[in-house]
Design an enzyme around this catalytic site. Structure first.
Site, PDB file in Angstrom:
ATOM      1  CG  ASN A 149      -2.067  -0.947   1.102  1.00 18.83           C
ATOM      2  OD1 ASN A 149      -2.611  -1.122   0.021  1.00 18.83           O
ATOM      3  ND2 ASN A 149      -2.459  -1.576   2.202  1.00 18.83           N
ATOM      4  CB  CYS A 171      -6.520  -5.260  -1.845  1.00 19.87           C
ATOM      5  SG  CYS A 171      -7.034  -4.685  -0.205  1.00 19.87           S
ATOM      6  CG  HIS A 172      -6.945  -8.582   2.911  1.00 21.07           C
ATOM      7  ND1 HIS A 172      -5.960  -7.621   2.977  1.00 21.07           N
ATOM      8  CD2 HIS A 172      -7.753  -8.348   3.977  1.00 21.07           C
ATOM      9  CE1 HIS A 172      -6.163  -6.859   4.028  1.00 21.07           C
ATOM     10  NE2 HIS A 172      -7.239  -7.263   4.657  1.00 21.07           N
ATOM     11  CG  HIS A 201      -7.579   0.377   0.982  1.00 21.89           C
ATOM     12  ND1 HIS A 201      -6.329   0.309   0.440  1.00 21.89           N
ATOM     13  CD2 HIS A 201      -7.675  -0.657   1.845  1.00 21.89           C
ATOM     14  CE1 HIS A 201      -5.682  -0.736   0.947  1.00 21.89           C
ATOM     15  NE2 HIS A 201      -6.483  -1.342   1.799  1.00 21.89           N
TER      16      HIS A 201
END
Length: 448
Positions: A149, A171-172, A201
């Protein structure tokens, strides 16, 4: 030909062990050679030795090596996974969060968006650019996966610098929908078809249907989600309960995960998205709050602090290698090797028309088809204009972040800060920039 997978940043116990556990449980990848690389030789040695022991104990058909020489690691690589931080990650993240607040700039958290996300990006992107320079020279055909990130700022900059590399951000967080949707809708995940997207995000659920009936599930989500999330316990409280349970000091077999009616733990901005935009976010206030100018007044700051403390303690726990699928990396590599053509729920790619009204250079988070060519994004139709407007506010910031890193210009850095909707004081921004360059001279000293 033997598949070679290179893990860059493998000295991190969480990343190294989790990645090895995922790779080692794959039938498709049997016979592969995994190379661990890190600049921290001592940490790398720990992961390497435990990885070799694990292979021997389970008699698995993989080979494993480790090296601090990146150029050696990259020779003949087919797949490269990057997960790096620089310096003391928590001390630096703490500065990213608190220094802007000291100058009266109302940011939330500061990992991916806002001034803190900007400084985080300025530290992490340069070493990733150096990694990609080596890849360009040594193994330009390799598939590269980034877990570092700030995801979208990193990926946007890399694609500007190296447009021919196959660089995919993972990304999880998309997994949260699989955790929550069955509970909200009262049906197994296998009966729910969904698509989500936006920016990493800052993504939202865009459509959901019941597979058995073909009925639109979104009206049910909007009706039932508020009560479901309102009644959840905070992450900090969950972590306390888990620790107490592990120590044997609480009765019962499991900690309570739903209790504080009316609390909306770390989900007050989340709640606004449900109410004002009629959209279900896939993340919580600590990430959502980094982007809108109005977020600081709306955020659950106690919940965010609880998350911060939980996250630090969770990452400093000693993990172990486990044969279980924790991340989405291995299915994607398998899908590329087997040319499967399956749909992956979220990848980060340059916007090749996947989201209307956003430019091509911006890396967006979208579902994708995985085959021998890598990941091809799926176009997301009819995003609500109110949500797109929030995404559009980030376009110039991402472009200016890339320009700052690639030019090394302090003047461009200042302009990038002033483009951010969370920055509303010129003198404060100037002083904050000077302070951060001084505090993080080892990482930001290239700004002239």
């Amino acid at each position: 030909m033997q598949t070679k997978i290179v893990l860059i940043g493998a000295g991190s116990l969480q990343f190294g062990y989790d990645s090895l556990g995922d790779i080692f449980q794959s039938e498709v990848l049997r016979g592969s050679h995994v190379v661990l690389h890190d600049i921290n030789e001592e940490a790398l040695s720990v992961v390497h030795e435990n990885g070799k022991k694990f292979l021997e104990e389970h008699k698995l058909d993989f080979t494993l090596s480790a090296t601090i020489d990146r150029k050696e690691a990259l020779q003949n690589a087919g797949f490269i996974v990057i997960s790096i931080e620089v310096g003391d990650r928590f001390a630096l993240w703490d500065q990213d969060w608190r220094i802007p607040l000291q100058f009266g700039l109302s940011q939330v958290f500061g990992e991916n968006g806002g001034p803190g996300g900007f400084f985080h990006a300025l530290r992490v992107i340069p070493p990733i650019i150096e990694i990609c320079e080596d890849i360009q020279k040594i193994c330009p055909e390799a598939f590269i996966f980034n877990y570092s990130n700030p995801m979208s700022r990193i990926c946007t900059t890399v694609h500007k610098k190296f447009p021919d590399l196959t660089f995919i951000g993972l990304c999880h967080e998309i997994k949260s929908l699989s955790d929550h949707l069955p509970m909200i809708l009262g049906t197994p995940m296998e009966n729910i078809q969904f698509r989500a997207g936006g920016l990493n995000h800052f993504s939202v659920l865009l459509e959901a249907t019941y597979r058995d009936s073909g009925k639109d599930a979104y009206p049910d989500i909007l009706e039932k989600a508020p009560a479901y999330f309102r009644d959840m316990t905070s992450l900090g409280e969950i972590f306390k309960q888990l620790k107490a349970h592990e120590a044997g000091s609480t009765p019962g077999s499991e900690p309570a995960l739903r209790s504080k009616t009316g609390y909306w733990p770390e989900r007050l901005i989340f709640k606004i998205f449900l109410e004002k935009y009629k959209l279900l976010p896939i993340t919580t206030d600590s990430h959502l709050g980094e982007y809108p100018a109005w977020a600081h007044d709306a955020a659950d700051h106690k919940g965010i602090y609880d998350f911060w403390m939980f996250y630090q303690e969770w990452l400093t726990k000693d993990p172990e290698i486990k044969l279980e699928l924790a991340e989405r990396l291995v299915p994607i590599i398998e899908g590329i090797i087997t040319d499967s053509g399956y749909e992956e729920s979220a990848v980060n790619l340059p916007n090749k028309g996947y989201i209307d009204r956003l430019p091509e250079f911006l890396v967006v988070e979208v579902p994708a088809i995985i085959d021998k060519n890598g990941a091809t994004g799926i176009k997301l139709e009819n995003l609500p204009m109110g949500y797109v407007a929030l995404l559009q506010n980030q376009v110039a910031i991402h472009e200016m972040t890339a320009e700052t890193v690639l030019s090394g210009s302090r003047d461009v850095a200042m302009q990038a800060l002033l483009a951010d909707p969370t920055v509303n004081k010129v003198d404060a921004a100037e002083k904050m920039l000077d302070t951060m360059i001084d505090l993080q001279e080892d990482f930001l000293g290239y700004l002239k």
